[in-house]
Design a protein around this motif. Sequence first.
Motif, PDB file in Angstrom:
ATOM      1  N   VAL A 156      -4.542   8.602   3.201  1.00  0.00           N
ATOM      2  CA  VAL A 156      -6.261   8.606   3.534  1.00  0.00           C
ATOM      3  C   VAL A 156      -7.067   7.803   3.901  1.00  0.00           C
ATOM      4  O   VAL A 156      -7.750   8.083   5.184  1.00  0.00           O
ATOM      5  N   LEU A 157      -6.608   6.063   4.497  1.00  0.00           N
ATOM      6  CA  LEU A 157      -6.822   5.622   5.347  1.00  0.00           C
ATOM      7  C   LEU A 157      -6.827   5.295   6.290  1.00  0.00           C
ATOM      8  O   LEU A 157      -7.941   5.708   7.279  1.00  0.00           O
ATOM      9  N   TYR A 158      -6.069   6.864   7.414  1.00  0.00           N
ATOM     10  CA  TYR A 158      -5.716   6.897   9.124  1.00  0.00           C
ATOM     11  C   TYR A 158      -6.794   8.205   8.813  1.00  0.00           C
ATOM     12  O   TYR A 158      -7.188   8.097  10.205  1.00  0.00           O
ATOM     13  N   ILE A 159      -6.907   8.877   8.248  1.00  0.00           N
ATOM     14  CA  ILE A 159      -7.660   9.536   7.650  1.00  0.00           C
ATOM     15  C   ILE A 159      -8.966  10.005   7.863  1.00  0.00           C
ATOM     16  O   ILE A 159      -9.848  10.471   9.361  1.00  0.00           O
ATOM     17  N   LEU A 160      -9.663   8.572   7.075  1.00  0.00           N
ATOM     18  CA  LEU A 160     -10.702   7.824   7.298  1.00  0.00           C
ATOM     19  C   LEU A 160     -11.331   7.383   8.472  1.00  0.00           C
ATOM     20  O   LEU A 160     -12.304   7.371   9.340  1.00  0.00           O
ATOM     21  N   LEU A 161      -9.979   6.907   9.186  1.00  0.00           N
ATOM     22  CA  LEU A 161     -10.697   5.887  10.612  1.00  0.00           C
ATOM     23  C   LEU A 161     -10.998   7.044  11.805  1.00  0.00           C
ATOM     24  O   LEU A 161     -11.193   6.718  12.613  1.00  0.00           O
ATOM     25  N   MET A 221       0.744  -0.815   0.348  1.00  0.00           N
ATOM     26  CA  MET A 221      -0.325   0.131  -0.602  1.00  0.00           C
ATOM     27  C   MET A 221       0.745   1.579  -0.362  1.00  0.00           C
ATOM     28  O   MET A 221       2.196   1.675   0.593  1.00  0.00           O
ATOM     29  N   SER A 222       0.810   2.002  -1.107  1.00  0.00           N
ATOM     30  CA  SER A 222       1.509   3.323  -1.027  1.00  0.00           C
ATOM     31  C   SER A 222       1.157   4.693   0.415  1.00  0.00           C
ATOM     32  O   SER A 222      -0.037   4.445   0.497  1.00  0.00           O
ATOM     33  N   MET A 223       1.848   5.341   0.399  1.00  0.00           N
ATOM     34  CA  MET A 223       2.317   6.247   1.354  1.00  0.00           C
ATOM     35  C   MET A 223       0.693   7.286   1.186  1.00  0.00           C
ATOM     36  O   MET A 223       0.043   6.734   2.775  1.00  0.00           O
ATOM     37  N   THR A 224       0.210   7.246  -0.310  1.00  0.00           N
ATOM     38  CA  THR A 224      -0.684   8.159  -0.158  1.00  0.00           C
ATOM     39  C   THR A 224      -2.014   7.503   0.892  1.00  0.00           C
ATOM     40  O   THR A 224      -2.913   8.091   1.224  1.00  0.00           O
ATOM     41  N   LYS A 225      -2.247   6.192   0.374  1.00  0.00           N
ATOM     42  CA  LYS A 225      -3.479   5.604   0.491  1.00  0.00           C
ATOM     43  C   LYS A 225      -3.411   5.162   2.039  1.00  0.00           C
ATOM     44  O   LYS A 225      -4.064   5.051   2.707  1.00  0.00           O
ATOM     45  N   LYS A 226      -2.847   5.369   2.952  1.00  0.00           N
ATOM     46  CA  LYS A 226      -2.205   4.549   3.776  1.00  0.00           C
ATOM     47  C   LYS A 226      -2.923   6.143   4.674  1.00  0.00           C
ATOM     48  O   LYS A 226      -3.497   5.762   5.717  1.00  0.00           O
TER      49      LYS A 226
END
Length: 270
Positions: free
Chosen positions: A8-13, A1-6
């Motif tokens: 975004v994921l942490y922001i959504l969480l 998983m790319s850094m950008t996706k990570k």
Amino acid sequence: MSMTKKIVLYILLTISFVVMMFPIFYAFMISFMQGGEVLKGNIIPNSFTFDNYIKAFEKVPLIRYLWNSFFVSTIVMFGQLIVSGLAAFAFVFIPFKGRELIFFLFISTMMIPWEATMVPNFLLVQKLGWINEYTSLTIPFFALAFGTFLMRQQFKTIPKELYEASQVAGISRFRFFWNVVLPVSKTSFITLGIYSFLTTWNMYLWPLLVTNNETVRTVQIGLKQLQSQEISTEWGVVMAAVVVVILPTLLLLFLGQKRLQKGLTQGAIK
């Protein structure tokens, strides 16, 4: 998983966590507020005081209600663990005629709404003289289709050859259940125990039907009584009682979260 996706994921969480926890946080803050602060819509109280907690215990027998809920939830938890464990053992390891059909009928009861069985169950406990008794709050919930299904899925992961070898060696079924099945199914039992305790702790309608005095009434009814008394003036007192009630469940859920998730998926994954 790319850094950008990570990211975004942490922001959504993080956003999801804030949205889910804000009602609990706000209730906790209200429990320290005076009546005027609640009406003004304050989020943080001007001064923290435990007066609301003191009043909550004074206005209703909250300690008695908490004890009743803890006692009833514990009894139901152990009752469901015993009944579900033994029933699942029979459905997996003991061959008998019509076993699959009986299991299917038993599991199909999960589709029947609890409200549909409430009246016959109430008439039954009334006939037995269990009104205002702990028996009416516990025994009707010992047989749980979901618990039996959960334990059956776990027991099916145990090789039947092991059970057959124990029978050849002359080991009793109960000894095999106690010494072999229980140790390897510990996670599933803990999962079912947490689920049973939390479900019973939060039960409201059934205790309201089968009890009419403070001796055996549970804490959810106490909260409703307190809300009826304080709805026009002191929401801080009501929220103080709510915080006292939800803290044990939040603590249990926090401590058993990993086991709960693992137990619910263990049988399916295997």
